[in-house]
Scaffold this motif. Structure first.
Motif, PDB file in Angstrom:
ATOM      1  N   HIS A 174       0.741  -1.098  -0.072  1.00 29.58           N
ATOM      2  CA  HIS A 174      -0.092   0.145   0.189  1.00 29.58           C
ATOM      3  C   HIS A 174       0.925   1.351  -0.088  1.00 29.58           C
ATOM      4  O   HIS A 174       0.438   2.473   0.098  1.00 29.58           O
ATOM      5  N   MET A 270      -3.375   0.785  11.015  1.00 27.59           N
ATOM      6  CA  MET A 270      -3.910  -0.433  10.893  1.00 27.59           C
ATOM      7  C   MET A 270      -3.867  -1.067  12.300  1.00 27.59           C
ATOM      8  O   MET A 270      -3.181  -0.583  13.140  1.00 27.59           O
ATOM      9  N   ALA A 286      -8.497  -0.057   8.970  1.00 23.69           N
ATOM     10  CA  ALA A 286      -7.791  -1.172   8.333  1.00 23.69           C
ATOM     11  C   ALA A 286      -7.382  -1.947   9.555  1.00 23.69           C
ATOM     12  O   ALA A 286      -6.761  -1.710  10.431  1.00 23.69           O
ATOM     13  N   GLU A 323      -8.240  -6.728   6.330  1.00 24.65           N
ATOM     14  CA  GLU A 323      -9.422  -5.953   6.091  1.00 24.65           C
ATOM     15  C   GLU A 323      -8.947  -4.549   5.448  1.00 24.65           C
ATOM     16  O   GLU A 323      -8.165  -3.932   6.307  1.00 24.65           O
ATOM     17  N   GLU A 324      -9.450  -4.152   4.570  1.00 26.21           N
ATOM     18  CA  GLU A 324      -9.143  -2.791   4.219  1.00 26.21           C
ATOM     19  C   GLU A 324     -10.007  -1.723   4.849  1.00 26.21           C
ATOM     20  O   GLU A 324     -10.997  -2.252   5.611  1.00 26.21           O
ATOM     21  N   THR A 326     -10.704   2.886   6.026  1.00 26.27           N
ATOM     22  CA  THR A 326     -10.540   4.352   5.593  1.00 26.27           C
ATOM     23  C   THR A 326      -9.057   4.956   6.124  1.00 26.27           C
ATOM     24  O   THR A 326      -8.996   6.062   6.160  1.00 26.27           O
TER      25      THR A 326
END
Length: 328
Positions: A174, A270, A286, A323-324, A326
């Protein structure tokens, strides 16, 4: 006085043994006799003494759960899943918390043994071979909540070292080469290591180094302040903070926002698990989804299978998903 099995037997004109067989579902009782006994027992308000019965047949249909606490949503969700699965398989559960107290944990385990539970699920604060020997001498079926947490014992959980290595690669893909792992103190006041967090921290350091990342570790009880100072001093590329739990990620996000820093504009974020955000935060961070419900179901099935003398793997590894959100 409480109604006894003898009272039901006299009312039905049968022996007490027949009453006990009928109430326990023994197939050696005629259907019409069982129906008559069950109906009469209900009319008389008879409640069987399960502890006494367990002493006779060696089975209580009870599972003991001894965990650190249930204030942590992670554990309360697991206990809920255990309870539902145990109920589906005809067992009840008794849950106690040791609050990370080594002596209290042992005391509770001994009490569970004394109450004749058929097996136990343990989230251990005690560690090592000496503790395992102590457990084994109790001659109880038990499963440890946490993958490979206690050597040579049955365990169920996520492979923490493996999962964090996947996260490092995920974050690098990412565009985050500057990665910061956020973790509480790895050792308690008694000097005992927090093994799951240590597994994540060591795995993070190993993989970040392998991937050529600019990596850092923030640990302690003031990680919010440390993260703020890191952002103030940071130059160059945008960093990402990987928190070892939601209980650290959400307060950190709010703290940094209060001080003028927002994700994902100024930093990435995250975390492990995503259980609390629906109560605390309108945006989904995330996360590593450890499938808490599946862990609870799996550990319940594992201990019941042991109780019922079925073969199971020594270490059951529960899968996880990245998991993605925002915040990246």
């Amino acid at each position: 006085m409480a109604v006894t099995a003898k009272d039901v037997a006299e009312a039905c004109g049968v022996s007490r043994i027949t009453v006990n067989r009928a109430l326990s579902g023994n197939e050696n009782v005629k259907p019409e006799t069982r129906e008559k006994i069950l109906k009469k027992a209900q009319e008389m308000g008879y409640v069987p003494n399960l502890i006494a019965r367990s002493l006779v047949n060696g089975k209580s249909k009870m599972i003991g759960i001894v965990i650190s606490d249930i204030k942590n949503l992670y554990f309360s969700e697991i206990v809920d899943a255990i309870t539902r699965q145990a109920r589906a398989r005809g067992y009840m559960v008794c849950t106690c918390t040791h609050d990370s107290d080594c002596q209290e944990e042992k005391r509770l385990i001994e009490m569970m043994k004394g109450y004749c539970v058929d097996g136990m699920i343990l989230n251990c604060v005690n560690r090592g071979g000496e503790f395992k020997d102590w457990l084994d001498k109790l001659n109880m079926k038990y499963v440890i909540l946490g993958y490979q947490l206690l050597p040579e014992s049955y365990t169920v959980g996520v492979n923490e070292n493996k999962s964090v290595k996947d996260v490092v690669r995920f974050l690098k893909a990412h565009g985050y080469n500057k990665q910061v792992f956020v973790v509480p103190p790895l050792y308690g006041e008694d000097g005992r290591i927090n093994i799951p967090h240590y597994q994540r921290a060591s795995g993070f350091q190993e993989e970040a180094k392998k991937q050529g990342c600019d990596y850092h570790i923030l640990y302690g009880n003031d990680t919010n302040e440390q993260a703020l100072e890191f952002l103030k001093k940071n130059t160059g590329e945008k960093p990402v903070f990987l928190c070892t739990g939601e209980m650290f990620a959400i307060p950190m996000q709010k703290f940094l926002k209060k001080n003028g820093y927002r994700a994902p504009k100024d930093y990435g974020l995250m975390t492990y698990d995503r259980l609390m955000y629906r109560f605390w935060n309108e945006e989904a961070i995330a996360a590593v989804d450890n499938h808490v419900d599946q862990i609870g179901t799996s550990v319940a099935n594992a201990v019941i299978d042991l109780i019922e003398e079925k073969e199971i793997p020594m270490n059951i590894e529960v899968p996880y998903d990245l998991e993605e959100g925002t915040s990246l």
